[in-house]
Design a protein around this motif. Structure first.
Motif, PDB file in Angstrom:
ATOM      1  N   UNK A   1      93.291  27.217  34.134  1.00 35.47           N
ATOM      2  CA  UNK A   1      92.434  28.448  34.578  1.00 35.47           C
ATOM      3  C   UNK A   1      91.154  28.395  33.977  1.00 35.47           C
ATOM      4  N   UNK A   2      90.970  28.322  32.637  1.00 40.34           N
ATOM      5  CA  UNK A   2      89.792  28.293  31.941  1.00 40.34           C
ATOM      6  C   UNK A   2      88.968  27.211  32.048  1.00 40.34           C
ATOM      7  N   UNK A   3      89.512  25.833  32.245  1.00 43.04           N
ATOM      8  CA  UNK A   3      89.083  24.682  32.429  1.00 43.04           C
ATOM      9  C   UNK A   3      88.514  24.538  33.802  1.00 43.04           C
ATOM     10  N   UNK A   4      89.066  25.097  34.751  1.00 45.17           N
ATOM     11  CA  UNK A   4      88.398  25.151  36.113  1.00 45.17           C
ATOM     12  C   UNK A   4      87.394  26.138  35.983  1.00 45.17           C
ATOM     13  N   UNK A   5      87.467  27.170  35.636  1.00 48.30           N
ATOM     14  CA  UNK A   5      86.141  28.123  35.513  1.00 48.30           C
ATOM     15  C   UNK A   5      84.986  27.496  34.723  1.00 48.30           C
ATOM     16  N   UNK A   6      85.216  26.713  33.442  1.00 51.03           N
ATOM     17  CA  UNK A   6      84.319  26.033  32.602  1.00 51.03           C
ATOM     18  C   UNK A   6      83.662  25.140  33.536  1.00 51.03           C
ATOM     19  N   UNK A   7      84.389  24.035  34.120  1.00 50.59           N
ATOM     20  CA  UNK A   7      83.776  22.995  35.043  1.00 50.59           C
ATOM     21  C   UNK A   7      82.950  23.523  35.961  1.00 50.59           C
ATOM     22  N   UNK A   8      83.577  24.935  36.724  1.00 55.42           N
ATOM     23  CA  UNK A   8      82.797  25.387  37.868  1.00 55.42           C
ATOM     24  C   UNK A   8      81.461  25.630  37.528  1.00 55.42           C
ATOM     25  N   UNK A   9      80.980  25.860  36.271  1.00 51.58           N
ATOM     26  CA  UNK A   9      79.891  26.484  35.814  1.00 51.58           C
ATOM     27  C   UNK A   9      79.282  25.510  35.029  1.00 51.58           C
ATOM     28  N   UNK A  10      79.407  24.091  35.360  1.00 51.92           N
ATOM     29  CA  UNK A  10      78.593  22.995  34.766  1.00 51.92           C
ATOM     30  C   UNK A  10      77.521  22.368  35.566  1.00 51.92           C
ATOM     31  N   UNK A  11      76.302  21.724  35.185  1.00 47.85           N
ATOM     32  CA  UNK A  11      75.808  21.040  36.193  1.00 47.85           C
ATOM     33  C   UNK A  11      76.847  19.739  36.931  1.00 47.85           C
ATOM     34  N   UNK A  12      76.472  19.175  37.971  1.00 45.92           N
ATOM     35  CA  UNK A  12      77.151  18.223  38.439  1.00 45.92           C
ATOM     36  C   UNK A  12      77.182  16.947  37.402  1.00 45.92           C
ATOM     37  N   UNK A  13      76.321  16.723  36.738  1.00 44.38           N
ATOM     38  CA  UNK A  13      76.060  15.416  36.100  1.00 44.38           C
ATOM     39  C   UNK A  13      76.932  15.642  34.849  1.00 44.38           C
TER      40      UNK A  13
END
Length: 152
Positions: free
Chosen positions: A51-63
């Motif tokens: 869940x934390x990994x999904x959250x962090x990835x969701x808030x990263x620039x596409x690159x």
């Protein structure tokens, strides 16, 4: 709380917003009771780490998402993002200190404009770990008054 992941804050590819991004991410992960997933040697469940990994990835620039595509642990992602971007403190802190030193009330058209700039500088100082007390704020403001306005 389900709307927390919909909040808009994305770590820019340049990392200019890294310091505010980590604060936002830490607060949101804590609100979701996932704050310990970004701590070394954590004992969190695989579900919580996911869940934390999904959250962090969701808030990263596409690159950045592409760059860290193979990272499967939130703590690892957290530390790998820290390496290239944590230097922002060394860039922001000297500039904020310089602005603090040269801030003068008389350079502003209104007290409101001065206060706005003052608190922007204070926010950057605090982001970099500096402590600014109310006494510091008062002293800064008093010391910026022109000498002709002082009462002897």
């Amino acid at each position: 709380m389900s709307k927390l992941s919909n909040l808009d804050f994305v770590l820019d590819i340049t990392g200019k917003n890294y310091l505010s991004w980590i604060l936002d991410a830490e607060v949101h992960l804590s609100a979701k009771t996932l704050g310990n997933t970004i701590v070394q040697n954590n004992k969190e469940s695989p579900e919580d780490r996911s869940k934390a990994l999904i959250f962090l990835r969701h808030h990263l620039d596409e690159a950045l998402k592409s760059q860290y595509l193979t990272v499967k642990d939130p703590y690892t992602l957290w530390t790998e993002l820290k390496d290239p971007f944590d230097h922002q403190k060394t860039v922001i802190l000297p500039r904020a200190r310089y602005e603090w030193m040269h801030l003068r009330l008389q350079d502003f058209k209104s007290v409101s404009a001065y206060n706005s700039t003052l608190f922007q500088i204070v926010s950057r100082l605090k982001l970099c770990g500096e402590t600014v007390t109310d006494a510091d704020l008062l002293e800064k403001t008093y010391s910026t008054f022109h000498a002709s306005t002082s009462i002897s």
